[in-house]
Scaffold this motif. Sequence first.
Motif, PDB file in Angstrom:
ATOM      1  N   PHE A 237       0.922  -0.837  -0.031  1.00  0.00           N
ATOM      2  CA  PHE A 237      -0.328  -0.431  -0.029  1.00  0.00           C
ATOM      3  C   PHE A 237       1.657   1.481  -0.430  1.00  0.00           C
ATOM      4  CE2 PHE A 237      -3.004   3.716   1.814  1.00  0.00           C
ATOM      5  CZ  PHE A 237      -3.858   2.910   0.902  1.00  0.00           C
ATOM      6  N   GLN A 238       1.982   1.096   0.688  1.00  0.00           N
ATOM      7  CA  GLN A 238       2.815   1.923   0.708  1.00  0.00           C
ATOM      8  C   GLN A 238       3.811   2.407  -0.847  1.00  0.00           C
ATOM      9  OE1 GLN A 238       5.167   0.773   4.231  1.00  0.00           O
ATOM     10  NE2 GLN A 238       4.568   2.920   5.557  1.00  0.00           N
ATOM     11  N   ALA A 239       3.624   2.022  -1.325  1.00  0.00           N
ATOM     12  CA  ALA A 239       4.438   1.054  -2.480  1.00  0.00           C
ATOM     13  C   ALA A 239       3.817   1.620  -3.570  1.00  0.00           C
ATOM     14  CB  ALA A 239       5.204   0.289  -2.501  1.00  0.00           C
ATOM     15  N   ALA A 240       1.943   2.226  -3.396  1.00  0.00           N
ATOM     16  CA  ALA A 240       1.262   1.503  -4.295  1.00  0.00           C
ATOM     17  C   ALA A 240       1.088   3.392  -4.966  1.00  0.00           C
ATOM     18  CB  ALA A 240       0.089   1.185  -4.518  1.00  0.00           C
ATOM     19  N   ASP A 241       1.155   3.452  -5.900  1.00  0.00           N
ATOM     20  CA  ASP A 241       0.263   5.377  -6.867  1.00  0.00           C
ATOM     21  C   ASP A 241      -1.428   4.989  -6.765  1.00  0.00           C
ATOM     22  OD1 ASP A 241       0.443   7.123  -7.955  1.00  0.00           O
ATOM     23  OD2 ASP A 241       0.417   6.648  -9.699  1.00  0.00           O
ATOM     24  N   LEU A 242      -1.815   5.611  -5.250  1.00  0.00           N
ATOM     25  CA  LEU A 242      -3.127   6.132  -4.807  1.00  0.00           C
ATOM     26  C   LEU A 242      -3.598   7.553  -6.160  1.00  0.00           C
ATOM     27  CD1 LEU A 242      -2.957   5.929  -1.262  1.00  0.00           C
ATOM     28  CD2 LEU A 242      -3.040   3.760  -2.958  1.00  0.00           C
ATOM     29  N   SER A 243      -2.918   7.502  -7.465  1.00  0.00           N
ATOM     30  CA  SER A 243      -3.501   8.775  -8.144  1.00  0.00           C
ATOM     31  C   SER A 243      -3.636   8.184  -9.149  1.00  0.00           C
ATOM     32  CB  SER A 243      -2.491  10.306  -7.443  1.00  0.00           C
ATOM     33  OG  SER A 243      -1.392  10.050  -8.412  1.00  0.00           O
ATOM     34  N   LEU A 244      -3.306   6.981  -8.803  1.00  0.00           N
ATOM     35  CA  LEU A 244      -3.579   6.323 -10.332  1.00  0.00           C
ATOM     36  C   LEU A 244      -5.365   6.349 -10.807  1.00  0.00           C
ATOM     37  CD1 LEU A 244      -3.775   2.572 -11.000  1.00  0.00           C
ATOM     38  CD2 LEU A 244      -4.997   3.638  -8.994  1.00  0.00           C
TER      39      LEU A 244
END
Length: 342
Positions: A237-244
């Motif tokens: 979750f920390q590494a994921a791009d939540l702005s996708l």
Amino acid sequence: MPRKSSRPTVATIARDLGISPATVSYALNDKPGVSAAMRERVLDHASAVGWTPHSGAQALRRGRSGNIGLVVVRDPEELSREPFYSAVTAGIEAATSAHGFELLIRFVHGGPDDEVDVFRAWSHQRRVDGVVLLDLAEDDHRPPVLEALSLDFAVLGHYSGPEDFVKVTTAEADDAVTVIDHLLERGYDGCLQFTGPFEYAHEGRRRELLAQLCAERGIAHMHVPGTYTVDSGYRAFQAADLSLSTRPAVVASSDLIAVGALRAAAVRGIDVPRDLGLMSWDDSLITEATSPSITALSRRPFDMGRSAGDLLVQKIDGRIPGGTVLENAPAALIPRGSTARG
């Protein structure tokens, strides 16, 4: 009144009844040479004293060990927290024990090569009559080794090869459609896929399936590999791009990964399900107990394991041929709070 021995045997039954051990053996094993009345007398007395057949002796008479093997390349403590594999193992044991076999489990840490070493040792010692294979790789080298060792085996997965084996497959293509359609129906417009180790063939297939479905439906997709642990879900979750996308959803390969993602979202103040959806590819009590509870696919891992164990025993007994395949039904979606409507 029959004299009850603490460990009744053929010899003690013969002594109690005043007959020969051979007569007792013939009666207990339903062989010719004794009258119906004598057979009934022996069976009644055996029941009264609590006699049960000696599994080791039976296995020797059959030329078998009476054991089914399962090697798990996983830390035992880690596995104790993993509901999916625990359920699969319980299912295998339920099936094999119902047929009079014992399940022999070995944990190894090094990887598939260490697993193969166990198979070779078991074959040399004649410890098992067959094994169940989990976590198949794309070019898995274990099946040809088992074939060379003349060990029957069952595969839980989608492996295809020239070897003589039976398998239980999962409905991953149908399950992937269920996942994406549910997210779209609930208003999510992106998919953050957190998986287990990418060397496992099923993880590669899931990633390809979800990526293709997202492309077809015009929504963004991102993939982050890891392990089947809470910490891995948190790190993913920390590494994921939540702005996708404007309202993405996490699709986790296991319930523990999903819990880790849920914790990470809470730390960052992200509201689930309003701002972020969350689904698990595995259902368990864990997904019910979180807040919010986690939407999941109920894939019935106990039934998967039981089917694999049952097919393997039937293969060993010569009742079904190699190549027999049992296709697991598509998973049922269990909607919960983590994907509530926006």
